[in-house]
Motif scaffolding. Structure first.
Motif, short mmCIF file in Angstrom:
data_model
loop_
_atom_site.label_atom_id
_atom_site.label_comp_id
_atom_site.label_asym_id
_atom_site.label_seq_id
_atom_site.Cartn_x
_atom_site.Cartn_y
_atom_site.Cartn_z
N TYR A 27 8.72 6.84 16.27
CA TYR A 27 9.17 8.34 16.69
C TYR A 27 9.16 9.80 15.55
N GLY A 28 9.75 8.87 13.92
CA GLY A 28 9.30 9.55 12.35
C GLY A 28 10.74 10.65 13.46
N MET A 29 9.97 11.96 12.53
CA MET A 29 10.28 13.14 12.75
C MET A 29 10.22 13.85 14.09
N GLY A 30 9.99 12.73 15.23
CA GLY A 30 9.85 13.21 15.93
C GLY A 30 8.75 14.32 16.12
N PHE A 31 7.71 14.84 15.54
CA PHE A 31 6.83 15.94 15.43
C PHE A 31 6.31 15.65 16.40
N THR A 32 5.90 14.54 17.24
CA THR A 32 4.68 14.71 18.14
C THR A 32 5.58 14.62 19.20
N TYR A 33 6.51 13.72 19.50
CA TYR A 33 7.37 13.56 20.39
C TYR A 33 8.04 14.75 21.16
N ARG A 34 8.36 15.54 20.21
CA ARG A 34 8.54 17.17 20.65
C ARG A 34 7.84 17.58 20.88
N ALA A 35 6.60 17.84 20.35
CA ALA A 35 5.78 18.30 20.91
C ALA A 35 4.98 18.08 22.09
N ALA A 36 4.98 16.85 22.57
CA ALA A 36 4.35 16.25 23.50
C ALA A 36 5.28 16.47 24.65
N LEU A 37 6.98 16.89 24.69
CA LEU A 37 8.06 17.61 25.67
C LEU A 37 7.59 18.92 26.43
N ALA A 38 7.23 19.52 24.65
CA ALA A 38 6.59 21.12 24.85
C ALA A 38 5.43 21.70 25.65
N ALA A 39 4.85 20.47 25.70
CA ALA A 39 3.45 20.29 26.73
C ALA A 39 3.31 19.91 27.68
N ILE A 40 3.28 18.73 28.36
CA ILE A 40 3.90 18.29 29.48
C ILE A 40 4.27 18.79 30.24
N PRO A 41 3.33 18.66 31.30
CA PRO A 41 3.53 19.07 32.93
C PRO A 41 4.56 19.14 33.36
N GLU A 42 4.71 19.73 34.54
CA GLU A 42 6.33 18.62 35.51
C GLU A 42 5.72 18.03 35.96
N GLY A 43 6.87 17.08 35.64
CA GLY A 43 6.90 15.26 36.76
C GLY A 43 6.50 14.53 35.39
N GLY A 44 6.35 14.82 34.37
CA GLY A 44 5.02 14.32 33.19
C GLY A 44 6.24 13.63 32.78
N LYS A 45 6.31 12.30 31.93
CA LYS A 45 7.17 10.78 31.08
C LYS A 45 6.81 11.10 29.63
N VAL A 46 7.33 11.01 28.74
CA VAL A 46 7.30 10.57 27.62
C VAL A 46 7.46 9.77 26.97
N VAL A 47 7.08 8.52 26.34
CA VAL A 47 8.42 7.56 25.94
C VAL A 47 7.31 7.59 24.74
N ALA A 48 8.44 7.35 23.63
CA ALA A 48 8.36 6.78 22.44
C ALA A 48 8.63 5.28 22.12
N ALA A 49 7.76 4.36 20.90
CA ALA A 49 8.41 3.59 20.84
C ALA A 49 8.20 3.43 19.31
N GLU A 50 10.16 3.52 18.47
CA GLU A 50 10.34 3.43 17.50
C GLU A 50 11.37 1.99 16.80
N ILE A 51 10.16 1.36 15.44
CA ILE A 51 11.01 0.56 15.10
C ILE A 51 11.92 0.30 14.53
N VAL A 52 12.51 1.41 13.70
CA VAL A 52 13.05 1.78 13.05
C VAL A 52 14.66 2.32 13.46
N PRO A 53 15.38 1.22 14.07
CA PRO A 53 16.80 1.34 15.04
C PRO A 53 17.59 2.97 13.87
N GLU A 54 17.17 2.83 12.54
CA GLU A 54 18.03 3.54 11.29
C GLU A 54 17.39 5.34 11.56
N ILE A 55 16.23 5.50 12.15
CA ILE A 55 15.54 6.79 12.41
C ILE A 55 16.08 7.58 13.24
#
Length: 226
Positions: A68-96
C-alpha cells in the motif's frame, strides 16, 4: 533549505525500520537513508495501475496490489477500475495504515473506506497462494510495488516473489490473459528474461517519476499470462 522532520517509525517484519518524514509540504517514507517513496514523485506508481488497467480484458477485473505504501497505486486503481471490479492491497506493515489515517489523511482521502477496495495486512505472497489453492478467486492483474524492484529488495523474504518459482505462482494466480505488472527504480534485463522463462509475454516500459516527462526514469514490466 527546509529540514526533514521525523513523524513516525515502523518496523518491517524481519526487515529494517521505515521512517515517515515531512519535508515542507511533502512526505517521504525512508528505509534507512534511502527514499522508498514520496509525494513529490508518485506518477510512475500511479501509472503502474493506470497502464495495467487500460490493458485488461475482463469486464469486472479483480486486481491485487502488493504494497500500500502511500496509496498511490491503490488510489489510481480505484479511480480506473470499471464498475463491479475489486481492488485488494496487501500491506505487511500495520503502521502504514495508521499513517494513512493519521498524518497522511489528507493524501489518503476516503480511499480506505471505498467499498470497491480492501487493504489486508499480510504478505502479498500469501494472497497469491490463496488464489492458487482456491481459498480466494484468481486475479486479472497483480501489481507489485513491494520493493525498489527485483534488484532492490527491502525484505529478504521478498526474493521469492521475483524467483522463477515465485513468478510461476503469480502466473498461476492470474486468470487467462491476466497481467503481472512490476515496478522498479531501475531496469533489470535479467528479470525480463526470467519473466519470459516463466511463461509470460513481456512488455517493458520506462515511466518518469513525475508528470510532463520529469524526474527519474522508472521501469515497469507488464507480463501477460499466455
Amino acid at each position: 533549505m527546509l529540514p526533514r522532520e521525523t513523524i513516525a517509525t515502523a518496523q518491517i517484519p524481519d526487515g529494517e525500520e521505515l521512517t515517515l518524514v515531512s519535508h515542507g509540504r511533502d512526505f517521504i517514507i525512508m528505509l534507512g537513508r534511502d527514499e522508498l517513496m514520496g509525494t513529490r514523485m508518485q506518477y510512475s506508481e500511479e501509472q503502474l495501475a493506470v497502464l495495467t488497467l487500460a490493458e485488461l480484458r475482463a469486464a469486472q477485473p479483480r486486481v491485487l496490489i502488493g504494497g500500500y505504501g502511500m496509496g498511490f497505486t491503490y488510489r489510481a486503481a480505484l479511480a480506473a477500475i470499471p464498475e463491479g471490479g475489486k481492488v485488494v492491497a496487501a500491506e505487511i506493515v500495520p503502521e502504514i495504515l495508521d499513517w494513512a489515517r493519521g498524518p497522511l489523511a489528507e493524501l489518503s482521502g476516503d480511499c480506505l473506506d471505498d467499498p470497491r477496495g480492501e487493504v489486508v495486512i499480510c504478505d502479498v505472497a500469501a494472497l497469491i497462494d490463496d488464489a492458487n489453492d482456491g481459498t480466494c478467486a484468481k486475479f486479472d492483474a497483480i501489481l507489485l510495488d513491494v520493493d525498489n524492484g527485483p534488484d532492490g529488495i527491502v525484505r529478504d523474504a521478498n526474493y521469492r516473489i521475483y524467483s522463477k518459482t515465485g513468478l510461476g505462482k503469480a502466473r498461476d494466480a492470474l486468470n487467462p490473459g491476466g497481467i503481472l505488472a512490476v515496478w522498479s527504480a531501475a531496469p533489470d534485463h535479467k528479470f525480463t528474461r526470467r519473466l519470459k522463462d516463466a511463461g509470460f509475454d513481456v512488455q517493458v516500459r520506462e515511466v518518469r517519476a513525475r508528470p510532463n516527462n520529469k524526474g527519474p526514469r522508472h521501469t515497469i514490466w507488464f507480463a501477460r499470462k499466455l
